[in-house]
Design an enzyme around this catalytic site. Sequence first.
Site, mmCIF file in Angstrom:
data_model
loop_
_atom_site.group_PDB
_atom_site.id
_atom_site.type_symbol
_atom_site.label_atom_id
_atom_site.label_comp_id
_atom_site.label_asym_id
_atom_site.label_seq_id
_atom_site.Cartn_x
_atom_site.Cartn_y
_atom_site.Cartn_z
ATOM 1 N N ASP A 407 -4.755 -3.930 -4.882
ATOM 2 C CA ASP A 407 -3.863 -4.762 -5.685
ATOM 3 C C ASP A 407 -2.449 -4.660 -5.104
ATOM 4 O O ASP A 407 -2.180 -3.828 -4.230
ATOM 5 C CB ASP A 407 -3.904 -4.209 -7.127
ATOM 6 C CG ASP A 407 -3.148 -5.082 -8.121
ATOM 7 O OD1 ASP A 407 -2.894 -6.269 -7.824
ATOM 8 O OD2 ASP A 407 -2.815 -4.564 -9.215
ATOM 9 N N GLU A 410 0.950 -7.896 -1.757
ATOM 10 C CA GLU A 410 1.665 -9.084 -1.200
ATOM 11 C C GLU A 410 2.723 -8.679 -0.184
ATOM 12 O O GLU A 410 2.967 -9.482 0.721
ATOM 13 C CB GLU A 410 2.294 -9.887 -2.342
ATOM 14 C CG GLU A 410 1.288 -10.594 -3.227
ATOM 15 C CD GLU A 410 0.444 -9.652 -4.065
ATOM 16 O OE1 GLU A 410 0.961 -8.593 -4.444
ATOM 17 O OE2 GLU A 410 -0.725 -9.967 -4.311
ATOM 18 N N ASP A 485 -3.236 -12.796 -11.568
ATOM 19 C CA ASP A 485 -2.995 -12.748 -13.007
ATOM 20 C C ASP A 485 -2.916 -14.112 -13.668
ATOM 21 O O ASP A 485 -1.840 -14.644 -13.948
ATOM 22 C CB ASP A 485 -1.709 -11.965 -13.285
ATOM 23 C CG ASP A 485 -1.806 -10.538 -12.766
ATOM 24 O OD1 ASP A 485 -2.935 -10.062 -12.549
ATOM 25 O OD2 ASP A 485 -0.746 -9.904 -12.568
HETATM 26 O O1 MIG Z 1 1.665 -4.961 -12.184
HETATM 27 O O2 MIG Z 1 -3.134 -2.557 -12.037
HETATM 28 O O3 MIG Z 1 -3.308 -8.408 -10.723
HETATM 29 O O4 MIG Z 1 -5.473 -7.223 -11.985
HETATM 30 O O5 MIG Z 1 -4.951 -5.063 -13.716
HETATM 31 C C1 MIG Z 1 0.350 -5.215 -12.575
HETATM 32 C C2 MIG Z 1 -2.729 -3.324 -13.103
HETATM 33 C C3 MIG Z 1 -0.605 -4.555 -11.627
HETATM 34 C C4 MIG Z 1 -1.921 -6.548 -11.317
HETATM 35 C C5 MIG Z 1 -3.309 -7.038 -11.055
HETATM 36 C C6 MIG Z 1 -4.176 -6.772 -12.248
HETATM 37 C C7 MIG Z 1 -4.180 -5.305 -12.561
HETATM 38 C C8 MIG Z 1 -2.749 -4.811 -12.798
HETATM 39 N N1 MIG Z 1 -1.935 -5.130 -11.636
#
Ligand code: MIG
Length: 805
Positions: A407, A410, A485
């Site tokens: 995650d 980016e 998200d």
């Molecule tokens: O700032 O890990 O897109 O799927 O549950 C949020 C927590 C960070 C973003 C991800 C989401 C995940 C969440 N993350």
Amino acid sequence: MIVNTELEQKGNLFPSEIINYKKDIDTLQFTTKNNVVLQVTVVRDSVIRFRYSTTGKFENDFSYGVTIHASRGYRFLDVTENEKHYIITTSKLICKIEKQSLQVSLFDALDLKLINQDEIGFHWEESYEHGGDIVKMSKTCQKAESYYGLGDKPVDVNLKGKRFENWATDSYAFGKNTDPIYKAIPFYTALHDNKSYGIFFDNTFKTSFDFAHERRNVTSFWAQGGEMNYYFMYGPKMEDVVKNYTDLTGKPHALPPLWALGFHQCKWSYYPEANVKEVTNTFRDLKIPCDAIYLDIDYMDGFRCFTWNKEYFPDPKKMVKELKDDGFKTVVIIDPGIKIDLEYDVFKEGLDKDYFCKRADGPYMKGKVWPGECYFPDYTKPEVRDWWASLFKELIEDIGVKGVWNDMNEPAVMDVPNKSFPDDVRHDYDGNPCSHRKAHNIYGTQMARATYHGLKKYAYPKRPFVITRSAYSGAQRYTSTWMGDNVATWEHLSIANNQAQRMSMSGFSFAGSDIGGFAEQPHGELFARWIQLGIFHAFCRVHSSGDHGDQEPWVFGEEITDIVRKFVELRYQLLPYLYTAFWNYINYGTPILKSLVLYDQEDSSTHYRSDEFIYGEQILVCPIQEPNAKGRRMYIPRGKWYNFWTDELVEGGREMWVDAALESMPIFIKEGAVIPKYPVQQYVGEKKFDDITLDVYYKEGKESSKLYDDAHDGYDYKKGRFSLRTFTVTGKKEELIIQQHKRGDFNAEYNKFQIVFHNLPFSITSIQIDNVEIPIDNVNVGKKQSILIDKEFNELHLIEKQLLN
Ligand code: MIG
């Protein structure tokens, strides 16, 4: 910002006339009087690369997007010239380059018709701010031309009239038309006059695309730095364009383990252990099939990657084992931010070995994410990727985790306006040092790549499973992906539908949305409709942010639970069909989801359809995307299709109303198809079965279908331990023949096929298997006639014998 005001503001600059031409096997080089060089490489007969330099020199030729496994070689190549042009001819394409302007036009080598043509063509602007050029390309938009692809853009399928930017961005609760979002996939497919071609602009800087938005007759693309470097790919069938692109940027290195194609349940976050178990136990109690359970950031100790919160998870190895015994694979999240903490060994080691990204003038790139202040590994350095891969040893080999979820790659940084690294951060870029402007869009892919190598190594002999949020072209080689998200709204259900189709047509089939929506909470009806769509995406996972209430299949009441079960069961029944589609994808680059335009580009009614899609080769799906619906209007593509629920045969090439109350949805099967089905299982491998079902949909005429199989995990399939069955159905008025051809030496556990005949127009009076007549009482006669038959049959022949009297 450093701006050299002494420099002359020159505006757009253009190549002048060609003064020199040379050819080196497959590469031609044209130099203009003002020192612009165009390098044309014939990659394949239908794939030509165009690369421009404004300085007379090219950068080191390095790409993260293009795979070393890409096919190369052409059957024919000839270069001629006339007064006005250089003319390059392959067996598929004719490419003309204007001597005066360097403008390019491309024609079909068979019918000589124009496919694509530069408007201004290549031009550039010097970048006073950063050095180098802003490189630009403009093309004429042909009459009635349409555009598709571009990865995860949350818009309708056809991109005509729109403008986009590629800059991977953390986009919590993005909406329809938000741009850019998480991914940067600079590839599009175009279609006009029944000819389709694609353009892959392999440039990792911020890129932009304008599809006849600013000017009605012009399509253009440009980048904030780097080279104008693009691949032109010709079809003329759109499916072949997508296959060419996928060949160039890579197919997944391995099939996923079959369990990864099952149903996944996720939430931010399931903890402590008792909560995880409660969720998994409920799946089993309620008999809703599920293969994977996810742990989000709270499983870690203070959000430190590769650690566990021992209060919530006192014995992770034991828990993972118990989950495994109950048929659940554990998938855990791993983010790129490494907490600045000298007591934390991952941080210590990264620091000692100098693996973290630095600012232009030396200090570390410091950013705030979940753990607080962090440093970030430079995944664009091979040594760092190796190190990162090695960090997975304990998680995978010892604890038994089966999949990893990347995650925030980016990369996302909190509390800064640009949500990411500053532009000046330095990256190795595999030995081509550069700033973040160039590395940003591939940062996530290189992280997923390193993660993939860790899993591949430590999960061996099992197959790895990785999921990533950010991606550049080529990421599909290593990982699956989700759309980030989204929100629990009806509009987002339709966005998810379009994104999955778009990703699939951008070479990335292993994709899915957060089912039900990440932000906010769905109503039961929306959840059920979203499940109905989600079971037809290669990656099928429920996920939610957790702060708006629960989102497990049973929290919306019994009616919804039953509907969810019914559709998840359907997904599990169709697993052999999906697995075959996946095999087709990794072998040929065939997209698993096909928007109708890709399925039938000759039918212009498909060019703007966004909702309906083909799943695999022979199933037509159209989700219900509105509340209170009892059905919907949809377009049925040309040909004849069976309503999956009623077996009613409909003639396509038209829009029609299809009934679909909440417990149903529009699904159609192409006539003549043979659809393989497993018995329902609660998880992959739960049951051993003696037979599997083949649903045969009668057709007057011929149709063939495939069924791929192997051990569902491991790598033996790469050594020939697979089976590929081709079923050819030939239907006549009083006869049906099914021929089977088998390749590969894998022997599945089941021995028989239960063949179920749909809509046979005659009653069976005689049956021959491999030319031997068998007693007719072997056939169950009922509404659906069926027969149990040895799986190795070569030919099954059903006849209605007319009694003579
Ligand atoms: O700032 O890990 O897109 O799927 O549950 C949020 C927590 C960070 C973003 C991800 C989401 C995940 C969440 N993350």
